[in-house]
Design a protein around this motif. Sequence first.
Motif, mmCIF file in Angstrom:
data_model
loop_
_atom_site.group_PDB
_atom_site.id
_atom_site.type_symbol
_atom_site.label_atom_id
_atom_site.label_comp_id
_atom_site.label_asym_id
_atom_site.label_seq_id
_atom_site.Cartn_x
_atom_site.Cartn_y
_atom_site.Cartn_z
ATOM 1 N N UNK A 34 0.817 -1.214 0.000
ATOM 2 C CA UNK A 34 0.000 0.000 0.000
ATOM 3 C C UNK A 34 0.849 1.261 0.000
ATOM 4 N N UNK A 35 1.842 1.336 0.869
ATOM 5 C CA UNK A 35 2.617 2.568 1.044
ATOM 6 C C UNK A 35 3.481 2.859 -0.175
ATOM 7 N N UNK A 36 3.865 1.798 -0.924
ATOM 8 C CA UNK A 36 4.712 1.997 -2.112
ATOM 9 C C UNK A 36 3.900 1.915 -3.404
ATOM 10 N N UNK A 37 2.584 1.791 -3.279
ATOM 11 C CA UNK A 37 1.696 1.666 -4.434
ATOM 12 C C UNK A 37 2.113 0.502 -5.336
ATOM 13 N N UNK A 38 2.503 -0.589 -4.677
ATOM 14 C CA UNK A 38 2.858 -1.799 -5.401
ATOM 15 C C UNK A 38 4.226 -1.778 -6.038
#
Length: 586
Positions: free
Chosen positions: A371-375
């Motif tokens: 989530x935090x790295x947008x995949x």
Amino acid sequence: MNIFKAFETDIRKLLDELAAEGAIPSGLDTSRLTVEPPREAAHGDLSTNAAMILAKPAGKPPRALAELLVAKLKARPDVTSVEIAGPGFVNLRLSPGVWRDRIRDVLTAGTAYGDSDMGRGEPVNVEYVSANPTGPLHAAHGRGAVFGDALASLLHKAGHAVTREYYINDAGAQVDVLARSTFLRYREALGEDIGEIPAGLYPGEYLKEVGQALAERDGARWVGTDESEWLPACRGFAIDMIMGWIREDLGVLGVKMDVYSSERALVAAGAVDTALKTLEDRGLIYVGVLEPPKGKKPDDWEPRPQTLFKSTGFGDDVDRPLKKSDGSFTYFSNDIAYHYDKYRRGCGALIDVWGADHGGYVKRMQAATTAITEGKAALDVKLCQLVHLMQNGQPVKMSKRAGTFVTLRDVIEAVGKDVVRFIMLTRRNDQTLEFDYAKVTEQSKDNPVFYVQYAHARIRSVLRHAAAAMPGADLSPAALAARADLARLDAEEEMALARRMASWPRLVEAAAEAHEPHRVAFYLYDLASDFHALWNKGKEDTTLRFLVEGDEEVTVARLALISAVATVIASGLAVMGVEPVEEMRS
């Protein structure tokens, strides 16, 4: 040279030729094409699935496509036979010269044999050990340290840019307990009778050393002061001293970290606020009430609004709290910030090595990383199971210094760094490991570290005898590579060794891709077994001995063979962080 990858490349070229001839469509997706050893050695040297995976898009039955490939492959001078097996697998046998040439590859490359460009220099962060700085490392920490370090070396050999990292958990309740325990031992060092260690504090004898050192540095400065004054001082002093021990223990084990990251520093720098703001801006944080945990009775459950992360949207079982009831961050919040920090430092491939007791934490951390790295970052968590320390089948008692466990330093001092490192890799990380002091030091085939080291030592002994018997002869690997007539190697056991060494580059890539360094230990045991089989055959059949009086040509060829074996053993041991031995004494 990776013979399997070379044939994979060549088969793709043959497919291009078939397309150019109009026999199959052009532009077929060959990404799933593989060339591997057959499941059974009797089926050949190499096997490819090319016809199986391409039949449907090529519009042909698998065997029909396989026949087209067979016709092409039969024309190769290095292929002695090609057969279609089952529904369309293609099995090949190669000429002996192909395997003999790999011996020359080994001698020329040295321990760099097996190095790969598979990783293309892509960065990988391997975070391991990361024990709370509340006491010395114990044996289970040692397993995670060895596993993580060997995995980092394996990934480096496979062509990745690897960062070895230790995350210092120096924020939260456990280090405050450490501070209070240290303060108690500090008062004891100043002459106070502290009585029994209160429940909830750390009882280990090692804290006497910390308290004494603090008393020597500060005298009675903290006596009679308020906790708000002495707790930060005791906490920082104890963490620094224990981290010093941890670094020393890792050094004795042969582990050197590239980066030490502090949780407390991360929080102080506002990294947690930044990470949670990022998630909030993406609509992934909300205030809600969680369902009761499984197994809880309704009257035991007090529902309350909490700040939650939508981790179920990323594969987790439930959404996760980010703040405690007092408004402070949960450990999970801090860990999200830490993994975001690793990603922002330029690494999208993250590997964490944890103890098995953290298994329930995996899904939420992987969800948060996605989530935090947008995949853009992927987190692989490797769980290391327990280590049962034994002495002749009996459990080893706890360390007096640690109070509740056997320290890693105790284990290293008992059997040596190399034995610890090798044995820790003789099981998959997710399997429980039994470490019996007597068994890991016995000189027998059942002890893999001895069996592999004995193979290397035997070879070095043969080479020393050869140097004495052939004064003035250059028996260096480079000279053997240039001089040896490898066609003189034709015994079944000799060719088995050559084939085994040829599979080392493939093993490196496969083990690195799977994040399984234990495969290296298994491979080395098999290579050593092949060597010992040839050694024993030579005891029965004098024509198979390495030093053949009156036949210098065959002697040099066999010296080239076993010198290559020693080199591959050394290459594998280097990945494991183990020094190859030159000679062994009982």
